[in-house]
Design an enzyme around this catalytic site. Structure first.
Site, PDB file in Angstrom:
ATOM      1  N   PHE A 113       1.059  -1.205  -0.300  1.00 52.19           N
ATOM      2  CA  PHE A 113      -0.472  -0.183  -0.252  1.00 52.19           C
ATOM      3  C   PHE A 113       1.302   1.837   0.232  1.00 52.19           C
ATOM      4  O   PHE A 113       2.374   1.079   0.795  1.00 52.19           O
ATOM      5  CB  PHE A 113      -0.666  -0.196   1.155  1.00 52.19           C
ATOM      6  CG  PHE A 113      -2.080   0.415   1.113  1.00 52.19           C
ATOM      7  CD1 PHE A 113      -3.431  -0.244   1.093  1.00 52.19           C
ATOM      8  CD2 PHE A 113      -2.148   2.188   1.326  1.00 52.19           C
ATOM      9  CE1 PHE A 113      -4.633   0.810   0.990  1.00 52.19           C
ATOM     10  CE2 PHE A 113      -2.752   2.835   0.797  1.00 52.19           C
ATOM     11  CZ  PHE A 113      -4.928   2.155   1.001  1.00 52.19           C
ATOM     12  N   PHE A 123      -1.894  -3.219   7.875  1.00 53.87           N
ATOM     13  CA  PHE A 123      -2.448  -3.182   9.093  1.00 53.87           C
ATOM     14  C   PHE A 123      -1.616  -5.484   9.180  1.00 53.87           C
ATOM     15  O   PHE A 123      -2.083  -5.126  10.063  1.00 53.87           O
ATOM     16  CB  PHE A 123      -3.742  -3.666   8.463  1.00 53.87           C
ATOM     17  CG  PHE A 123      -5.196  -4.505   8.806  1.00 53.87           C
ATOM     18  CD1 PHE A 123      -4.626  -4.250  10.383  1.00 53.87           C
ATOM     19  CD2 PHE A 123      -5.461  -5.928   9.478  1.00 53.87           C
ATOM     20  CE1 PHE A 123      -5.986  -4.521  11.869  1.00 53.87           C
ATOM     21  CE2 PHE A 123      -6.180  -6.833   9.782  1.00 53.87           C
ATOM     22  CZ  PHE A 123      -6.354  -5.342  11.484  1.00 53.87           C
ATOM     23  N   GLU A 124      -1.307  -5.873   8.038  1.00 54.28           N
ATOM     24  CA  GLU A 124      -1.104  -7.124   7.701  1.00 54.28           C
ATOM     25  C   GLU A 124       0.359  -7.250   8.456  1.00 54.28           C
ATOM     26  O   GLU A 124       0.726  -8.275   8.391  1.00 54.28           O
ATOM     27  CB  GLU A 124      -0.890  -7.642   6.658  1.00 54.28           C
ATOM     28  CG  GLU A 124      -2.514  -7.665   5.964  1.00 54.28           C
ATOM     29  CD  GLU A 124      -3.750  -6.167   5.596  1.00 54.28           C
ATOM     30  OE1 GLU A 124      -2.782  -5.925   5.218  1.00 54.28           O
ATOM     31  OE2 GLU A 124      -4.592  -6.615   5.981  1.00 54.28           O
ATOM     32  N   ALA A 181       3.908   2.911   4.900  1.00 50.59           N
ATOM     33  CA  ALA A 181       3.158   4.536   4.915  1.00 50.59           C
ATOM     34  C   ALA A 181       1.922   3.995   4.947  1.00 50.59           C
ATOM     35  O   ALA A 181       0.745   4.026   4.137  1.00 50.59           O
ATOM     36  CB  ALA A 181       3.738   4.701   3.043  1.00 50.59           C
ATOM     37  N   ILE A 222      -0.802   6.718   5.239  1.00 53.73           N
ATOM     38  CA  ILE A 222      -1.100   8.230   5.008  1.00 53.73           C
ATOM     39  C   ILE A 222      -2.741   8.829   5.229  1.00 53.73           C
ATOM     40  O   ILE A 222      -3.392   8.242   4.853  1.00 53.73           O
ATOM     41  CB  ILE A 222      -0.959   9.147   3.490  1.00 53.73           C
ATOM     42  CG1 ILE A 222       0.658   8.516   3.271  1.00 53.73           C
ATOM     43  CG2 ILE A 222      -0.901  10.625   3.276  1.00 53.73           C
ATOM     44  CD1 ILE A 222       1.494   7.980   1.678  1.00 53.73           C
ATOM     45  N   THR A 263     -11.306   9.860   6.462  1.00 55.55           N
ATOM     46  CA  THR A 263     -12.671   9.392   6.885  1.00 55.55           C
ATOM     47  C   THR A 263     -11.168   8.283   8.288  1.00 55.55           C
ATOM     48  O   THR A 263      -9.794   8.968   7.789  1.00 55.55           O
ATOM     49  CB  THR A 263     -12.275   7.666   6.117  1.00 55.55           C
ATOM     50  OG1 THR A 263     -11.073   6.473   5.768  1.00 55.55           O
ATOM     51  CG2 THR A 263     -13.103   7.961   5.257  1.00 55.55           C
ATOM     52  N   HIS A 316      -9.486   6.065   9.169  1.00 57.00           N
ATOM     53  CA  HIS A 316      -9.374   4.881   8.504  1.00 57.00           C
ATOM     54  C   HIS A 316      -7.906   4.586   8.955  1.00 57.00           C
ATOM     55  O   HIS A 316      -7.131   3.935   9.271  1.00 57.00           O
ATOM     56  CB  HIS A 316      -9.550   4.233   7.303  1.00 57.00           C
ATOM     57  CG  HIS A 316      -9.033   2.822   6.874  1.00 57.00           C
ATOM     58  ND1 HIS A 316      -9.724   2.079   7.126  1.00 57.00           N
ATOM     59  CD2 HIS A 316      -8.068   3.065   6.082  1.00 57.00           C
ATOM     60  CE1 HIS A 316      -9.590   0.928   6.225  1.00 57.00           C
ATOM     61  NE2 HIS A 316      -7.916   1.345   6.339  1.00 57.00           N
ATOM     62  N   TYR A 357       9.856  -0.773  13.736  1.00 57.52           N
ATOM     63  CA  TYR A 357       8.659  -0.361  13.671  1.00 57.52           C
ATOM     64  C   TYR A 357       9.304   0.895  12.563  1.00 57.52           C
ATOM     65  O   TYR A 357       9.373   2.295  12.487  1.00 57.52           O
ATOM     66  CB  TYR A 357       7.940   0.358  14.214  1.00 57.52           C
ATOM     67  CG  TYR A 357       6.581   0.686  14.607  1.00 57.52           C
ATOM     68  CD1 TYR A 357       5.618  -0.100  13.688  1.00 57.52           C
ATOM     69  CD2 TYR A 357       6.305   2.405  14.389  1.00 57.52           C
ATOM     70  CE1 TYR A 357       4.067   0.997  13.409  1.00 57.52           C
ATOM     71  CE2 TYR A 357       5.325   2.812  13.490  1.00 57.52           C
ATOM     72  CZ  TYR A 357       3.967   2.286  13.250  1.00 57.52           C
ATOM     73  OH  TYR A 357       2.637   2.358  12.953  1.00 57.52           O
ATOM     74  N   ARG A 382      10.600  11.367   3.961  1.00 58.63           N
ATOM     75  CA  ARG A 382      10.780  10.203   5.118  1.00 58.63           C
ATOM     76  C   ARG A 382      10.933   9.502   4.352  1.00 58.63           C
ATOM     77  O   ARG A 382      11.830   8.135   5.074  1.00 58.63           O
ATOM     78  CB  ARG A 382      10.297  10.289   6.363  1.00 58.63           C
ATOM     79  CG  ARG A 382       9.627  11.399   7.279  1.00 58.63           C
ATOM     80  CD  ARG A 382       8.232  11.690   7.662  1.00 58.63           C
ATOM     81  NE  ARG A 382       8.402  12.360   8.858  1.00 58.63           N
ATOM     82  CZ  ARG A 382       8.653  13.224   8.456  1.00 58.63           C
ATOM     83  NH1 ARG A 382       7.637  14.232   7.188  1.00 58.63           N
ATOM     84  NH2 ARG A 382       8.007  15.143   9.462  1.00 58.63           N
TER      85      ARG A 382
HETATM   86  N1  INI Z   1      -2.153   0.395   4.481  1.00 62.00           N
HETATM   87  C1  INI Z   1      -1.548   1.042   4.495  1.00 62.00           C
HETATM   88  O1  INI Z   1      -0.397   0.340   4.911  1.00 62.00           O
HETATM   89  N2  INI Z   1      -1.303   2.311   4.875  1.00 62.00           N
HETATM   90  C2  INI Z   1      -2.431   3.658   4.481  1.00 62.00           C
HETATM   91  O2  INI Z   1      -2.400   4.439   4.109  1.00 62.00           O
HETATM   92  C3  INI Z   1      -3.321   2.886   4.035  1.00 62.00           C
HETATM   93  N3  INI Z   1      -5.395   3.623   4.514  1.00 62.00           N
HETATM   94  O3  INI Z   1      -4.850   4.612   4.886  1.00 62.00           O
HETATM   95  O4  INI Z   1      -6.206   2.881   4.311  1.00 62.00           O
HETATM   96  C4  INI Z   1      -3.719   0.995   4.430  1.00 62.00           C
HETATM   97  N4  INI Z   1      -4.828   0.396   4.486  1.00 62.00           N
HETATM   98  C5  INI Z   1      -5.242  -0.896   4.137  1.00 62.00           C
HETATM   99  C6  INI Z   1      -5.086  -1.691   5.267  1.00 62.00           C
HETATM  100  O5  INI Z   1      -3.368  -1.721   6.026  1.00 62.00           O
HETATM  101  C7  INI Z   1      -4.989  -3.101   4.793  1.00 62.00           C
HETATM  102  O6  INI Z   1      -4.544  -3.829   3.875  1.00 62.00           O
HETATM  103  C8  INI Z   1      -6.392  -3.581   4.387  1.00 62.00           C
HETATM  104  O7  INI Z   1      -7.512  -2.680   5.821  1.00 62.00           O
HETATM  105  C9  INI Z   1      -6.891  -4.764   4.902  1.00 62.00           C
HETATM  106  O8  INI Z   1      -7.067  -5.176   6.174  1.00 62.00           O
END
Ligand code: INI
Length: 156
Positions: free
Chosen positions: A23, A58-59, A81, A83, A87, A89, A114, A128
């Protein structure tokens, strides 16, 4: 004089897992390049560095946990990253990634660094990732090396 235990910064013999999310890959690929640069410039052996890719930040904790629990790595660097958008999220993903990675490193006793950018703007992330404000990937790999050395000192 008190005894001082402080890690050395060397990648010699270090087995490093770099867990990187796709992502915002235009940023995370720069972080990955920074981490690889730091590893190689500090004497790391390319064959001892493994890159593991996840969909998003998240993963990262799950992939990092599986990597370090395999026993194949002395440390892991998690790169991502996050950003801010329109929302909440951002807040959920940022909170879970840092909490998850902190849990992994404490549960496994393997350094997990981290290296996830949490930025309000794309410009902050670009700064960065190898421009104005250094490269978080490079810094994270250096931290991983120091922690591997420190953990060895603490175990000896
Ligand atoms: N994942 C990121 O690594 N960076 C982000 O900015 C981001 N935003 O903003 O949505 C993001 N979302 C996806 C998340 O990490 C998961 O892959 C997704 O929710 C599926 O579990």
């Amino acid at each position: 004089m008190p005894a001082i235990l402080e890690g050395q910064i060397s990648a010699q013999g270090v087995r490093l897992a770099v867990v990187v999310s796709r992502f915002n890959s235009f940023i995370t690929e720069r972080l990955l390049a920074g981490a690889a640069d730091a590893f190689l410039r500090h004497g790391g052996d390319e064959s001892l560095m493994t890159v593991i890719k996840t969909p998003g930040a998240f993963e990262l904790p799950l992939a990092a946990k599986a990597a370090v629990k395999s026993g194949k790595y002395d440390a892991a660097v998690a790169l991502g990253a996050i950003i801010r958008g329109d929302t909440p999220h951002f807040d959920y993903v940022a909170a879970e990634s840092v909490k998850g990675l902190a849990q992994v490193t404490l549960e496994t006793m393997v350094p997990v660094v981290y290296g996830v950018l949490t930025c309000d703007t794309v410009e902050q992330a670009v700064n960065r990732a190898g421009t104005k404000s250094g490269n978080k990937g490079f810094e994270s790999a250096v931290t991983a090396m120091e922690m591997v050395s420190l953990m060895r000192l603490l175990a000896s």
